[in-house]
Design a protein around this motif. Sequence first.
Motif, mmCIF file in Angstrom:
data_model
loop_
_atom_site.group_PDB
_atom_site.id
_atom_site.type_symbol
_atom_site.label_atom_id
_atom_site.label_comp_id
_atom_site.label_asym_id
_atom_site.label_seq_id
_atom_site.Cartn_x
_atom_site.Cartn_y
_atom_site.Cartn_z
ATOM 1 N N HIS A 1 -9.201 24.933 -12.225
ATOM 2 C CA HIS A 1 -8.010 23.966 -11.122
ATOM 3 C C HIS A 1 -6.897 22.380 -11.953
ATOM 4 O O HIS A 1 -6.388 22.618 -11.535
ATOM 5 C CB HIS A 1 -8.248 23.778 -10.219
ATOM 6 N N GLN A 2 -8.318 21.482 -12.198
ATOM 7 C CA GLN A 2 -7.788 20.699 -12.782
ATOM 8 C C GLN A 2 -6.965 20.282 -13.745
ATOM 9 O O GLN A 2 -6.255 19.628 -13.554
ATOM 10 C CB GLN A 2 -8.781 19.484 -13.382
ATOM 11 N N THR A 3 -7.346 20.973 -14.946
ATOM 12 C CA THR A 3 -5.879 21.611 -15.971
ATOM 13 C C THR A 3 -4.512 22.487 -15.992
ATOM 14 O O THR A 3 -3.647 21.870 -17.035
ATOM 15 C CB THR A 3 -7.015 20.762 -17.127
ATOM 16 N N SER A 4 -4.824 22.862 -15.754
ATOM 17 C CA SER A 4 -3.898 24.046 -14.702
ATOM 18 C C SER A 4 -2.881 24.128 -14.060
ATOM 19 O O SER A 4 -3.471 23.647 -12.864
ATOM 20 C CB SER A 4 -4.468 25.062 -15.209
ATOM 21 N N ASP A 5 -2.280 24.368 -13.246
ATOM 22 C CA ASP A 5 -1.497 24.995 -12.613
ATOM 23 C C ASP A 5 -1.551 26.033 -12.195
ATOM 24 O O ASP A 5 -0.725 27.242 -12.591
ATOM 25 C CB ASP A 5 0.883 24.190 -12.893
ATOM 26 N N ILE A 6 -2.045 27.031 -11.178
ATOM 27 C CA ILE A 6 -2.404 28.029 -11.238
ATOM 28 C C ILE A 6 -1.504 28.971 -10.270
ATOM 29 O O ILE A 6 -1.574 30.052 -10.448
ATOM 30 C CB ILE A 6 -4.188 27.590 -9.937
ATOM 31 N N THR A 7 -0.072 27.860 -9.930
ATOM 32 C CA THR A 7 0.821 29.391 -9.593
ATOM 33 C C THR A 7 1.483 29.010 -10.589
ATOM 34 O O THR A 7 2.531 30.390 -10.519
ATOM 35 C CB THR A 7 1.545 28.221 -8.573
ATOM 36 N N THR A 8 0.679 29.061 -12.043
ATOM 37 C CA THR A 8 1.282 29.824 -12.660
ATOM 38 C C THR A 8 1.116 30.896 -13.534
ATOM 39 O O THR A 8 1.516 31.892 -14.694
ATOM 40 C CB THR A 8 2.464 28.589 -13.832
ATOM 41 N N LEU A 9 0.164 31.374 -12.874
ATOM 42 C CA LEU A 9 -1.037 32.380 -13.809
ATOM 43 C C LEU A 9 -0.090 33.674 -13.904
ATOM 44 O O LEU A 9 -0.128 33.598 -12.697
ATOM 45 C CB LEU A 9 -2.562 32.381 -13.337
ATOM 46 N N ASN A 10 -0.572 34.616 -14.343
ATOM 47 C CA ASN A 10 -0.143 35.372 -14.713
ATOM 48 C C ASN A 10 -0.975 36.143 -14.679
ATOM 49 O O ASN A 10 -2.176 36.297 -13.788
ATOM 50 C CB ASN A 10 0.226 36.125 -16.390
ATOM 51 N N PRO A 11 -0.660 37.808 -13.648
ATOM 52 C CA PRO A 11 -1.332 38.380 -13.263
ATOM 53 C C PRO A 11 -2.916 38.424 -13.800
ATOM 54 O O PRO A 11 -3.805 38.449 -13.459
ATOM 55 C CB PRO A 11 -1.063 40.144 -12.911
#
Length: 335
Positions: free
Chosen positions: A292-302
């Motif tokens: 969560h610190q290093t990634s944009d969770i809203t852009t994760l694929n299914p």
Amino acid sequence: MIPEIKAQFTEDILNEAIQRYDIEPGDVRSLGGFESFVYEYAKNGKSYVLKITHTIRRTVDYIMGELEWLNHLADQGITVARAIPSAKGQWIEEIPKDQGSFLVISYEKARGNAISTEVWNESLFEAWGELIGNIHRATKKYEVSSAKYKRQAWEVEEQLRAETYLMPNDVMIDILKERVNRLRLIPQTRDTYGLVHADLHQKNFYLDGQNMHVFDFDDCHYTYFINDIGITLYYALWYPAKKYENKEEYYRTFFHCFMRGYLKQNTVTVEEVSYLHDFMKIRHTLLYIILHQTSDITTLNPEQLKIRAQHQSEIVTEEPLLPIDFVYEFTQIHN
């Protein structure tokens, strides 16, 4: 990589760093890096590593605490990648930027080769345990030279500040807080607690014949020795270098070999071993927070969202991550 650090890094920063270490530009190649920018370079026929981090992550004094401890371990006969001063004799070079400064350190490149499936065997497991036992024994003799160089305690690790990186309603926040508060009550003595590597997984040492050369002490901090053991077990058991048909048998084999090696150099009690599953769960949680610190969770694929949900479910339960009774297996080593 923390986005704020990645956004500030430029080719000019790299060029300034290599100038300060008197390195030829053509002799530098990138090794990637997860939390820092890491490069390899050659000089006078030897290989070295150049690491560029940022004051968002580390301070000069905090890094000096790492380098001082490295020297102590080397003096105790442990094969670690020593730090190398810059052309002007500085252990750390500071390059100011808009939001803070980039900090540059150089180390000897560890001799040997990365761990492969060919060497992933019982002999390695035992030597690995002996190495960590040796480090724990050596750190009992260590006293930091200045309070300003003292590394942090495990429970204040940045990535354990779950409320900073997770959504306010994430159940992980309260669960993690309760687990950390419970574990921090374990008594601290010179025989159970000290400065450790805290990330000695299979990608942070090389094998040179029978010798193991350790590097990447960036995360070293004060914690229980059993936590340091738990971190290594987490990576070795959860992410082994090769696949095993009978995973439970592998877990037992690794643990027995590792602890036999460890006990050659240091002691550990059954009570300490009883906390292994708890500390492994803490490490699993830390990796969840780093995502969560290093990634944009809203852009994760299914598929990525499915993996994230599985990761979360493994953390929230009180069940151990792995089906192995460490206490029972530990008692069998002595029988």
